[in-house]
Design a protein around this motif. Structure first.
Motif, PDB file in Angstrom:
ATOM      1  N   MET A 189      -7.886  -6.017 -25.196  1.00  0.00           N
ATOM      2  CA  MET A 189      -7.116  -6.101 -23.958  1.00  0.00           C
ATOM      3  C   MET A 189      -7.442  -7.356 -23.151  1.00  0.00           C
ATOM      4  O   MET A 189      -6.678  -7.746 -22.276  1.00  0.00           O
ATOM      5  N   GLY A 190      -8.557  -8.012 -23.454  1.00  0.00           N
ATOM      6  CA  GLY A 190      -8.907  -9.256 -22.780  1.00  0.00           C
ATOM      7  C   GLY A 190      -8.556 -10.490 -23.592  1.00  0.00           C
ATOM      8  O   GLY A 190      -8.895 -11.603 -23.206  1.00  0.00           O
ATOM      9  N   THR A 191      -7.880 -10.293 -24.719  1.00  0.00           N
ATOM     10  CA  THR A 191      -7.457 -11.407 -25.568  1.00  0.00           C
ATOM     11  C   THR A 191      -5.993 -11.195 -25.945  1.00  0.00           C
ATOM     12  O   THR A 191      -5.322 -10.334 -25.391  1.00  0.00           O
ATOM     13  N   GLU A 192      -5.532 -11.968 -26.891  1.00  0.00           N
ATOM     14  CA  GLU A 192      -4.168 -11.779 -27.373  1.00  0.00           C
ATOM     15  C   GLU A 192      -4.162 -11.213 -28.798  1.00  0.00           C
ATOM     16  O   GLU A 192      -3.271 -11.516 -29.594  1.00  0.00           O
ATOM     17  N   ILE A 193      -5.169 -10.381 -29.089  1.00  0.00           N
ATOM     18  CA  ILE A 193      -5.112  -9.570 -30.301  1.00  0.00           C
ATOM     19  C   ILE A 193      -3.917  -8.629 -30.158  1.00  0.00           C
ATOM     20  O   ILE A 193      -3.730  -8.000 -29.113  1.00  0.00           O
ATOM     21  N   ASP A 194      -3.106  -8.520 -31.188  1.00  0.00           N
ATOM     22  CA  ASP A 194      -1.873  -7.735 -31.088  1.00  0.00           C
ATOM     23  C   ASP A 194      -2.091  -6.248 -31.310  1.00  0.00           C
ATOM     24  O   ASP A 194      -1.485  -5.413 -30.633  1.00  0.00           O
ATOM     25  N   TYR A 195      -2.950  -5.918 -32.273  1.00  0.00           N
ATOM     26  CA  TYR A 195      -3.173  -4.515 -32.621  1.00  0.00           C
ATOM     27  C   TYR A 195      -4.662  -4.269 -32.849  1.00  0.00           C
ATOM     28  O   TYR A 195      -5.381  -5.153 -33.346  1.00  0.00           O
ATOM     29  N   LEU A 196      -5.064  -3.062 -32.529  1.00  0.00           N
ATOM     30  CA  LEU A 196      -6.418  -2.605 -32.824  1.00  0.00           C
ATOM     31  C   LEU A 196      -6.321  -1.428 -33.788  1.00  0.00           C
ATOM     32  O   LEU A 196      -5.590  -0.463 -33.533  1.00  0.00           O
ATOM     33  N   VAL A 197      -7.055  -1.524 -34.894  1.00  0.00           N
ATOM     34  CA  VAL A 197      -7.077  -0.448 -35.887  1.00  0.00           C
ATOM     35  C   VAL A 197      -8.490   0.110 -35.932  1.00  0.00           C
ATOM     36  O   VAL A 197      -9.433  -0.580 -36.351  1.00  0.00           O
ATOM     37  N   MET A 198      -8.642   1.357 -35.490  1.00  0.00           N
ATOM     38  CA  MET A 198      -9.942   2.035 -35.522  1.00  0.00           C
ATOM     39  C   MET A 198      -9.798   3.287 -36.373  1.00  0.00           C
ATOM     40  O   MET A 198      -9.083   4.224 -35.986  1.00  0.00           O
ATOM     41  N   GLY A 199     -10.432   3.282 -37.537  1.00  0.00           N
ATOM     42  CA  GLY A 199     -10.216   4.393 -38.451  1.00  0.00           C
ATOM     43  C   GLY A 199      -8.744   4.464 -38.819  1.00  0.00           C
ATOM     44  O   GLY A 199      -8.145   3.482 -39.246  1.00  0.00           O
ATOM     45  N   ARG A 200      -8.141   5.630 -38.622  1.00  0.00           N
ATOM     46  CA  ARG A 200      -6.706   5.812 -38.916  1.00  0.00           C
ATOM     47  C   ARG A 200      -5.832   5.692 -37.668  1.00  0.00           C
ATOM     48  O   ARG A 200      -4.666   6.072 -37.683  1.00  0.00           O
ATOM     49  N   PHE A 201      -6.411   5.106 -36.581  1.00  0.00           N
ATOM     50  CA  PHE A 201      -5.692   4.996 -35.321  1.00  0.00           C
ATOM     51  C   PHE A 201      -5.236   3.556 -35.083  1.00  0.00           C
ATOM     52  O   PHE A 201      -6.013   2.620 -35.251  1.00  0.00           O
ATOM     53  N   LEU A 202      -3.980   3.393 -34.705  1.00  0.00           N
ATOM     54  CA  LEU A 202      -3.402   2.078 -34.432  1.00  0.00           C
ATOM     55  C   LEU A 202      -3.032   1.995 -32.959  1.00  0.00           C
ATOM     56  O   LEU A 202      -2.278   2.834 -32.450  1.00  0.00           O
ATOM     57  N   VAL A 203      -3.566   0.987 -32.277  1.00  0.00           N
ATOM     58  CA  VAL A 203      -3.293   0.773 -30.857  1.00  0.00           C
ATOM     59  C   VAL A 203      -2.592  -0.575 -30.709  1.00  0.00           C
ATOM     60  O   VAL A 203      -3.086  -1.594 -31.199  1.00  0.00           O
ATOM     61  N   LYS A 204      -1.439  -0.552 -30.039  1.00  0.00           N
ATOM     62  CA  LYS A 204      -0.683  -1.784 -29.813  1.00  0.00           C
ATOM     63  C   LYS A 204      -0.961  -2.288 -28.398  1.00  0.00           C
ATOM     64  O   LYS A 204      -0.836  -1.532 -27.430  1.00  0.00           O
ATOM     65  N   ARG A 205      -1.327  -3.550 -28.285  1.00  0.00           N
ATOM     66  CA  ARG A 205      -1.748  -4.080 -26.986  1.00  0.00           C
ATOM     67  C   ARG A 205      -0.656  -3.947 -25.938  1.00  0.00           C
ATOM     68  O   ARG A 205      -0.926  -3.496 -24.817  1.00  0.00           O
ATOM     69  N   ILE A 206       0.584  -4.299 -26.282  1.00  0.00           N
ATOM     70  CA  ILE A 206       1.627  -4.319 -25.252  1.00  0.00           C
ATOM     71  C   ILE A 206       2.067  -2.925 -24.847  1.00  0.00           C
ATOM     72  O   ILE A 206       2.779  -2.767 -23.852  1.00  0.00           O
ATOM     73  N   ASP A 207       1.621  -1.906 -25.590  1.00  0.00           N
ATOM     74  CA  ASP A 207       1.902  -0.534 -25.180  1.00  0.00           C
ATOM     75  C   ASP A 207       0.940  -0.056 -24.094  1.00  0.00           C
ATOM     76  O   ASP A 207       1.142   1.018 -23.515  1.00  0.00           O
ATOM     77  N   ASN A 208      -0.085  -0.857 -23.835  1.00  0.00           N
ATOM     78  CA  ASN A 208      -1.131  -0.437 -22.892  1.00  0.00           C
ATOM     79  C   ASN A 208      -1.407  -1.526 -21.856  1.00  0.00           C
ATOM     80  O   ASN A 208      -2.554  -1.875 -21.576  1.00  0.00           O
ATOM     81  N   ILE A 209      -0.333  -2.041 -21.268  1.00  0.00           N
ATOM     82  CA  ILE A 209      -0.459  -3.186 -20.364  1.00  0.00           C
ATOM     83  C   ILE A 209      -1.292  -2.878 -19.122  1.00  0.00           C
ATOM     84  O   ILE A 209      -1.798  -3.787 -18.473  1.00  0.00           O
TER      85      ILE A 209
END
Length: 605
Positions: free
Chosen positions: A575-595
């Motif tokens: 959230m402090g960079t421009e990484i687009d997605y975070l994948v933790m285990g089987r979970f996918l988090v999209k940065r722009i979904d959590n502005i």
């Protein structure tokens, strides 16, 4: 020709009663990169740097979090032995000798005495350990370079080997060599302070405007922008005047150019400025071609010194296997040339070759001293840190109202993430146990596609917030490496830990511009299917989509911060960079979904 600087290595061996299958805790602190490790049932069960918990890069404080993690992982409340990574008495002797030779200011002297009185003497280390851990073991204090040597040999898988250690300085020793045979390791010769390849490298690092004991790797990355030809580089012959290389592999520094014999001096002197005919760079100053050429000259001179040393050691020991350790062993450009520039046939370097890695050596040395029948251990991965279950990751995401998607299987994760990377997305990859050592190796990594010309600049500017000259590493499955790289065959194991640089084949450079350094090289990481199956399968899937089975792999952190350890650290970094997605285990988090959680980091290096 200067007089040889080799001295006999004298370490009074510990006399301990035999203990079968001991549980051993080792720790380091109060210089830089505090760490801890535990050995149980003959194996390393956990190893970690304190910085990963405190979020303070190169944290040198007492490693209580690391120790607690090791005890918890080993499922023990007591241990048989506790070991410290160096001998404070010998280090204090060296400091006293330096003070006597070059008396510091009263302020500096008082600062040194206060630090040692409050923290660093043996009795204070023991007192702090007992108070903070509740354990009542007497602490064994080992020699720093013996710990370096053991950290490589006892996990190399070799039955016998030459062992070489090179760093800035331990207690007094800066360089050593010896041999390992079976369960026995003996150092034979050493070179003492102030003669030090590591401190030469640090002096020029500071001259170039970078931070000592931290930014040496940046200088290595900057060197290829300069002239890497000894006959043409304008600083090479000048820098060679600062170090004398002897036929017996030893060396000595011309100390008028260096300041590390005084506590009131910089790492270099006015004489070095005059010799180079160049003013030192300011911190964060512009990188000119002159500074690039000086970085190149430093790399060349370092290689001269190290290969002169290694060739002597090979002749003296008649060994084909080499175990290397110490901070200089993190110079991956040099490492990639060892087998071609010496007569060694095989080389091993463990992933945390610097000071934090000494705790593995301390624990393994005592293990083999106590139990002569202890089995040898072959380190085949670096996953010794904390891991988080699916339940823990889900709980974190839900508690912080983070929008995410959960996949039913890892097959789905691999296909989705490979597709996202192929479409130029940057991925934060958080899986399994955190890596041991300074490199992210597929469990706490930022991953991207190597096929785009601008990907390196995107990562440097928008994600890592770091100097634009810095290269990125390619990760490739072991069996594909020789297709893309001009590497030694068989490929040495240190490539698994991103510790060797090799030329990229000319016809492959255009296929992976984001990981091709200015000199056409790449600091490759090789991955084996039995090491990290998920990571391996992701690379293969990306190769199926693009025809290039290689990914960009860089450490999962913002400049100036340690590599992430927990789900919170990973999410905050994204959230402090421009990484687009975070994948933790089987979970996918999209940065722009959590502005709501986007923030702008204040980068401190």
């Amino acid at each position: 020709m200067k007089k040889s600087t080799w001295q006999l290595y004298n370490f009074e061996p510990l006399v301990l009663k035999n203990v079968d299958n001991p549980t051993i805790l080792a720790f380091s602190c109060y210089f830089h990169d505090s760490s801890a490790c535990i050995v149980k049932d003959g194996k390393i069960l956990a190893a970690v740097d304190e910085e990963r918990f405190t979020r303070k890069k190169h944290d040198a404080s007492f490693p209580i979090n690391s120790i607690n993690y090791c005890l918890q992982t080993a499922k023990v409340k007591t241990v048989d032995f506790v070991v410290f990574y160096e001998n404070p008495d010998l280090k204090w002797q060296r400091i006293q000798e330096t003070i006597k030779k070059n008396p510091p200011s009263e302020e500096a002297r008082n600062r040194i005495v206060k630090l040692w009185t409050e923290l660093k003497f043996k009795h204070k280390i023991s007192e702090t350990f007992h108070q903070k851990t509740g354990l009542n073991n007497a602490i064994l204090f080992l020699d720093h370079h013996l710990c370096h040597a053991a950290s490589s040999y006892y996990v190399s898988g070799f039955d016998e080997a030459a062992v070489v250690t090179i760093d800035g300085v331990g207690e007094k020793i800066t360089t050593s060599y010896g041999q390992g045979h079976g369960s026995t390791l003996k150092l034979e010769k050493c070179i003492n302070f102030p003669d030090s390849i590591g401190l030469l490298y640090t002096a020029i690092t500071v001259f170039l405007g970078f931070k000592a004991n931290d930014h040496e790797y940046k200088v290595m990355g900057m060197a290829p922008y300069g002239v890497m030809d000894r006959n043409l580089n304008p600083f090479y012959l000048k820098l060679r005047k600062t170090i004398h290389l002897n036929e017996d592999g030893s060396f000595s520094l011309e100390m008028k150019y260096f300041g590390h014999e005084s506590f009131d001096s910089k790492a270099y002197t006015e004489d070095l400025i005059d010799l180079l005919g160049l003013q030192p760079n300011v911190k964060e100053g512009p990188i000119t071609s002159e500074y690039e050429n000086l970085a190149a000259a430093l790399q060349l001179v370092t290689e001269d010194a190290v290969f002169n040393l290694l060739n002597h050691v090979q002749k003296a020991t008649n060994q084909e296997n080499l175990c290397l350790a110490g901070g200089v062993a993190l110079n991956s450009v040099l490492n990639g040339k060892i087998l071609s520039r010496t007569n060694f046939k095989r080389v091993f370097i463990q992933p945390s070759a610097g000071d934090s890695g000494t705790v593995i050596g301390a624990a393994k040395y005592i293990q083999h001293l106590l139990d002569r029948n202890a089995p040898t251990e072959h380190m085949v991965h670096s996953s010794y840190g904390p891991e988080y279950s699916s339940q823990e990751i889900r709980q974190f995401l839900d508690e912080h109202n983070i929008i995410y998607k959960e996949y039913e299987s890892y097959d789905e994760v691999i296909k989705e993430v490979a597709m996202l990377i192929s479409k130029k997305n940057v991925i934060g990859w958080f899986q399994g146990r955190m890596e041991w050592g300074p490199r992210s190796l597929g469990n706490r990594s930022i991953l991207a596609s190597p096929i785009y010309d601008d990907m390196r600049d995107i990562l440097n500017a928008k994600v890592k917030h770091r100097e634009m000259f810095r290269p990125f590493a390619p990760v490739v499955c072991l069996e594909d490496a020789s297709t893309f790289f001009e590497c030694d065959m068989p490929i040495p194991e240190p490539t698994d830990y991103m510790l060797m640089v090799y030329p990229i084949k000319n016809d492959m450079k255009k296929k992976m511009p984001a990981v091709t350094h200015v000199d056409g090289s790449g600091r490759l990481q090789t991955i084996r299917e039995n090491q990290n199956l998920l990571y391996y399968r992701l690379i293969k899937e990306f190769g199926t989509l693009t025809g290039v089975p290689i990914l960009v792999n860089t450490s999962f952190n913002i400049r100036g911060e340690p590599i992430v350890c927990s789900p919170m650290h990973a999410y905050k970094c994204m959230m402090g960079t421009e990484i687009d997605y975070l994948v933790m285990g089987r979970f996918l988090v999209k940065r722009i979904d959590n502005i709501k959680d986007i923030w702008q980091p204040c980068v401190i290096d």
